[in-house]
Design a protein around this motif. Structure first.
Motif, PDB file in Angstrom:
ATOM      1  N   TYR A 257       5.295  -6.191  -5.731  1.00  0.00           N
ATOM      2  CA  TYR A 257       5.908  -6.251  -4.393  1.00  0.00           C
ATOM      3  C   TYR A 257       7.408  -6.152  -4.542  1.00  0.00           C
ATOM      4  O   TYR A 257       8.134  -7.123  -4.473  1.00  0.00           O
ATOM      5  CB  TYR A 257       5.479  -7.535  -3.698  1.00  0.00           C
ATOM      6  N   VAL A 258       7.887  -4.938  -4.815  1.00  0.00           N
ATOM      7  CA  VAL A 258       9.312  -4.672  -4.979  1.00  0.00           C
ATOM      8  C   VAL A 258       9.717  -3.641  -3.934  1.00  0.00           C
ATOM      9  O   VAL A 258       9.115  -2.578  -3.848  1.00  0.00           O
ATOM     10  CB  VAL A 258       9.630  -4.137  -6.394  1.00  0.00           C
ATOM     11  N   THR A 259      10.704  -3.945  -3.129  1.00  0.00           N
ATOM     12  CA  THR A 259      11.102  -3.053  -2.047  1.00  0.00           C
ATOM     13  C   THR A 259      11.807  -1.826  -2.608  1.00  0.00           C
ATOM     14  O   THR A 259      12.345  -1.847  -3.721  1.00  0.00           O
ATOM     15  CB  THR A 259      12.059  -3.763  -1.068  1.00  0.00           C
ATOM     16  N   PRO A 260      11.832  -0.718  -1.856  1.00  0.00           N
ATOM     17  CA  PRO A 260      12.532   0.486  -2.321  1.00  0.00           C
ATOM     18  C   PRO A 260      14.011   0.238  -2.588  1.00  0.00           C
ATOM     19  O   PRO A 260      14.589   0.826  -3.501  1.00  0.00           O
ATOM     20  CB  PRO A 260      12.328   1.467  -1.158  1.00  0.00           C
ATOM     21  N   LEU A 261      14.623  -0.630  -1.786  1.00  0.00           N
ATOM     22  CA  LEU A 261      16.043  -0.910  -1.986  1.00  0.00           C
ATOM     23  C   LEU A 261      16.280  -1.577  -3.335  1.00  0.00           C
ATOM     24  O   LEU A 261      17.258  -1.275  -4.026  1.00  0.00           O
ATOM     25  CB  LEU A 261      16.558  -1.807  -0.859  1.00  0.00           C
ATOM     26  N   VAL A 262      15.376  -2.496  -3.701  1.00  0.00           N
ATOM     27  CA  VAL A 262      15.515  -3.179  -4.990  1.00  0.00           C
ATOM     28  C   VAL A 262      15.284  -2.195  -6.135  1.00  0.00           C
ATOM     29  O   VAL A 262      15.997  -2.212  -7.142  1.00  0.00           O
ATOM     30  CB  VAL A 262      14.533  -4.364  -5.074  1.00  0.00           C
ATOM     31  N   ARG A 263      14.288  -1.309  -5.989  1.00  0.00           N
ATOM     32  CA  ARG A 263      14.051  -0.308  -7.034  1.00  0.00           C
ATOM     33  C   ARG A 263      15.265   0.601  -7.213  1.00  0.00           C
ATOM     34  O   ARG A 263      15.667   0.927  -8.326  1.00  0.00           O
ATOM     35  CB  ARG A 263      12.818   0.530  -6.676  1.00  0.00           C
TER      36      ARG A 263
ATOM     37  N   THR B 229      10.931  -0.129   3.953  1.00  0.00           N
ATOM     38  CA  THR B 229      10.078  -1.294   3.720  1.00  0.00           C
ATOM     39  C   THR B 229       8.736  -0.858   3.169  1.00  0.00           C
ATOM     40  O   THR B 229       8.408   0.338   3.136  1.00  0.00           O
ATOM     41  CB  THR B 229       9.875  -2.089   5.031  1.00  0.00           C
ATOM     42  N   GLU B 230       7.958  -1.840   2.712  1.00  0.00           N
ATOM     43  CA  GLU B 230       6.613  -1.610   2.218  1.00  0.00           C
ATOM     44  C   GLU B 230       5.605  -2.079   3.248  1.00  0.00           C
ATOM     45  O   GLU B 230       5.795  -3.115   3.889  1.00  0.00           O
ATOM     46  CB  GLU B 230       6.398  -2.344   0.894  1.00  0.00           C
ATOM     47  N   ILE B 231       4.529  -1.336   3.395  1.00  0.00           N
ATOM     48  CA  ILE B 231       3.464  -1.684   4.325  1.00  0.00           C
ATOM     49  C   ILE B 231       2.308  -2.263   3.521  1.00  0.00           C
ATOM     50  O   ILE B 231       1.766  -1.580   2.647  1.00  0.00           O
ATOM     51  CB  ILE B 231       2.993  -0.452   5.128  1.00  0.00           C
TER      52      ILE B 231
ATOM     53  N   LEU C   5       0.816  -1.206   0.000  1.00  0.00           N
ATOM     54  CA  LEU C   5       0.000   0.000   0.000  1.00  0.00           C
ATOM     55  C   LEU C   5       0.853   1.260   0.000  1.00  0.00           C
ATOM     56  O   LEU C   5       0.531   2.225  -0.679  1.00  0.00           O
ATOM     57  CB  LEU C   5      -0.935  -0.012   1.227  1.00  0.00           C
ATOM     58  N   LEU C   6       1.941   1.263   0.758  1.00  0.00           N
ATOM     59  CA  LEU C   6       2.815   2.427   0.823  1.00  0.00           C
ATOM     60  C   LEU C   6       4.215   2.005   1.227  1.00  0.00           C
ATOM     61  O   LEU C   6       4.410   0.888   1.700  1.00  0.00           O
ATOM     62  CB  LEU C   6       2.283   3.465   1.814  1.00  0.00           C
ATOM     63  N   GLU C   7       5.166   2.908   1.030  1.00  0.00           N
ATOM     64  CA  GLU C   7       6.553   2.678   1.435  1.00  0.00           C
ATOM     65  C   GLU C   7       6.878   3.576   2.627  1.00  0.00           C
ATOM     66  O   GLU C   7       6.502   4.751   2.645  1.00  0.00           O
ATOM     67  CB  GLU C   7       7.513   2.974   0.282  1.00  0.00           C
ATOM     68  N   VAL C   8       7.570   3.000   3.610  1.00  0.00           N
ATOM     69  CA  VAL C   8       7.902   3.710   4.843  1.00  0.00           C
ATOM     70  C   VAL C   8       9.402   3.586   5.086  1.00  0.00           C
ATOM     71  O   VAL C   8      10.001   2.532   4.845  1.00  0.00           O
ATOM     72  CB  VAL C   8       7.109   3.144   6.040  1.00  0.00           C
ATOM     73  N   SER C   9      10.007   4.653   5.577  1.00  0.00           N
ATOM     74  CA  SER C   9      11.435   4.669   5.890  1.00  0.00           C
ATOM     75  C   SER C   9      11.627   5.015   7.351  1.00  0.00           C
ATOM     76  O   SER C   9      10.971   5.913   7.888  1.00  0.00           O
ATOM     77  CB  SER C   9      12.161   5.694   5.007  1.00  0.00           C
ATOM     78  N   THR C  10      12.522   4.250   8.027  1.00  0.00           N
ATOM     79  CA  THR C  10      12.932   4.570   9.383  1.00  0.00           C
ATOM     80  C   THR C  10      14.444   4.710   9.403  1.00  0.00           C
ATOM     81  O   THR C  10      15.096   4.623   8.360  1.00  0.00           O
ATOM     82  CB  THR C  10      12.486   3.478  10.376  1.00  0.00           C
ATOM     83  N   ASP C  11      15.011   4.901  10.590  1.00  0.00           N
ATOM     84  CA  ASP C  11      16.461   5.039  10.671  1.00  0.00           C
ATOM     85  C   ASP C  11      17.187   3.715  10.538  1.00  0.00           C
ATOM     86  O   ASP C  11      18.418   3.669  10.542  1.00  0.00           O
ATOM     87  CB  ASP C  11      16.867   5.713  11.987  1.00  0.00           C
TER      88      ASP C  11
END
Length: 594
Positions: free
Chosen positions: A287-293, A179-181, A169-175
């Motif tokens: 379902y592709v993670t931000p890191l993979v993109r 990841t994707e939610i 549904l969305l991408e979230v970044s933490t420290d």
């Protein structure tokens, strides 16, 4: 008998984990050791296999919920308990089905019971409609024990879009992680509460999903006109008191044709897109993670042409790396034939980051903070020596094919450098120590726990090879290749990311001659190894005197904490490594005759 699925201990210091995704749903069959769910901690994301074969009868901990180590996550029913396993999960539907079963045989005999049963059957209908109209809040999950907030980096769905259960549904970044939610239910995005690039605390509402329940027939219901959906309800409710047996026959066919006629249209329209996504796992809805993109953009890989090897066909980092290697090999093959013609027109491709301003990711901000803290905590200095490793290069050329066939690992220069380093650490323990200035003590470690800096799309990650001083050349080669591969594929365990006493970083892997690496606290030393290059060097031949000959040369740069390690200590450590490498006496480790 039923088997309990519990939260495993995913590291020595890990006390809890967050369920990020269930790979199986209640009522589905699962085999022993088949991946059942995905769990995230503050150090690692991993899949939890099923402890037994059977049917997933009940999910105790839902997605985005955090549970302590050892707590129950789900219950697996035995093979003979399939029917019973599905019933306990939804309590209310079980009662309704029981009432419906009691009602079924009675209308056939007298008409008076049937007049009572329609009332019972009509009662659940409004409940289902109200449940379908309620919105489900999507909350910011706890993506680690110490994570208190997250930043919405990208919405994969917009208001009005339909979303399936577990669909990103969305991408979230933490420290610590990007990841994707996934969506907790199937339905329509009614409201987005947190826009992109905005930071909220864990537990805050991110969006509202309408029409929960995840059933394929419930998703299209909000799409038709509200008047059509509202009309059948009063028609069924009005005749109910007058003709109670007739509405039962008419009320069931009435709604059935409506979804049946309307559902195929959106289903057929969405089918091609769903097939494309499921085929390769790419695309905006895949379902592709931000890191993979990010990795795919850096390497110029088209995700639509990559076949994922992850769960559900998901594309992993290794899939992108292999696709980039294949593309590079394909370009290199015809290059010699057309080199002269293509050379004038060849231009370097511009990076997609050129000209852009982006917000600093939390992971990069954390790395930056820790690097600055390291410089503030300790007095750092770097000493560099030049080493002639021509003998090592010649031995490696002779033995690398047989070595890989025997041990299953490539024979690079790294194992030679690691072996020389751990041998020097044993001889010079001051470089393999840690200092506590407040307590006024220094600890000389009783083992050489070698940390290896690994380049990953999210930054440098430093896994640890424990008791590296007890390994020979082949053992170091296999361990280095193993931890590097698992680190890049996010398969490294949390315990393997701590406890190092000395760090080795191969800055020459990208052609750098040497650099001044920053110490990985609380260690007091880090060794940077430069690129191996051939240069003209003056050598002293006993028979011919001084000669200028080509040699394989490398720079070794040692950054050390000057509070405990003096310059003379650093020089002695580096000279010990230099003598070991230039002597090149590794024939016994390689199975070669001296």
């Amino acid at each position: 008998m039923p088997v309990s699925v519990t939260m495993p201990r995913l590291g020595e210091s890990v006390t809890e984990g967050t369920v990020t995704r269930w790979l199986k749903q209640e009522g589905e069959r699962v085999e022993a050791d088949e991946p059942l769910l995905e769990v995230s901690t503050d150090k690692v994301d991993t899949e939890i296999p099923s402890p037994a074969a059977g049917v997933l009868s009940r999910i105790v901990v839902g997605e985005d919920e955090t549970a302590d180590v050892g707590s129950e996550l789900a219950i697996i029913a035995g093979d003979g308990e399939d029917a019973g396993s599905a019933a306990p999960a939804p309590a209310a539907p079980a009662k309704e089905e029981a009432a419906a079963e009691e009602a079924a045989p009675e209308p056939a005999a007298p008409e008076t019971p049937s007049t009572e049963k329609p009332v019972e059957q009509e009662a659940p209908a409004p409940a289902a409609q109200t449940g379908g109209g309620e919105g489900i809040a999507v909350k910011m999950p706890a993506l680690g024990e110490s994570v208190t907030e997250g930043t919405v980096t990208r919405w994969l769905k917009q208001v009005g879009d339909t979303v399936e259960a577990d669909e990103p549904l969305l991408e979230v970044s933490t420290d610590k992680v990007d990841t994707e939610i996934p969506s907790p239910v199937a339905g329509t995005v009614l409201e987005i509460k947190v826009p992109e690039d905005e930071t909220v605390e864990v537990g805050a509402d991110l969006a509202i999903i309408g029409a929960p329940g995840g059933a394929a027939t419930e998703a299209p219901k909000p799409d038709p006109a509200p008047q059509q959906a509202a009309e059948p309800a009063p028609k069924q409710a009005a005749p109910a008191p007058q003709q109670q047996s007739a509405p039962l026959v008419e009320s069931k066919p009435a709604p059935a044709p409506a979804p049946a006629a309307e559902a195929p249209a959106p289903a057929q329209a969405a089918a091609p897109a769903a097939e494309k996504v499921s085929a390769n796992g790419a695309g905006d809805a895949g379902y592709v993670t931000p890191l993979v993109r990010k990795l795919a953009a850096e390497k110029g890989v088209d995700l639509s042409s990559v076949t994922g090897t992850g769960v559900g066909g998901r594309i992993r980092k290794q899939d992108v790396i292999e696709a980039a290697d294949r593309a590079a090999a394909a370009k290199a093959a015809p290059a010699p034939a057309k080199q002269e013609a293509a050379a004038p027109a060849a231009k370097p491709a511009a990076s997609p980051l050129r000209g852009r301003t982006e917000k600093l990711t939390r992971i990069r901000a954390t790395i930056a903070r820790r690097m600055v803290e390291s410089l503030h905590v300790s007095a750092q200095l770097t000493t560099v020596v030049e080493v002639d490793i021509t003998k090592v290069a010649n031995l490696r050329s002779k033995a690398k094919v047989a070595f890989q066939a025997k041990h299953g690992a490539k024979l690079t220069f790294m194992p030679f450098l690691a072996l020389a380093a751990v041998e020097a650490l044993r001889e010079h323990p001051v470089v393999n120590s840690s200092i506590d200035q407040e307590a006024g003590t220094v600890t000389y470690h009783d083992g050489e726990h070698l940390a290896i800096a690994v380049d990953t799309p999210k930054g440098l990650v430093v896994p640890v090879i424990r008791d590296a001083g007890d390994l020979n050349l082949a053992g170091l080669a296999k361990r280095i290749a193993d931890v590097a591969e698992r680190t890049r594929n996010n398969k490294i365990s949390p315990d393997e990311l701590s406890g190092g006493t000395f760090t080795l970083t191969n800055t020459g892997s990208r052609g750098a001659l040497f650099d001044t690496p920053i110490i990985n606290q609380p260690q007091v030393g880090i060794l940077g190894t430069g690129a191996v290059v051939k240069r003209a060097v003056v050598v002293d031949d006993p028979n011919l005197g001084e000669l200028i000959v080509p040699r394989s040369m490398i720079y070794l740069a040692l950054s050390y904490d000057h509070r405990i390690v003096d310059g003379a200590d650093a020089a002695r450590f580096l000279v010990t490594m230099k003598d070991r490498l230039e002597a090149g006496q590794f024939e016994g480790d390689l199975g070669l005759s001296s």
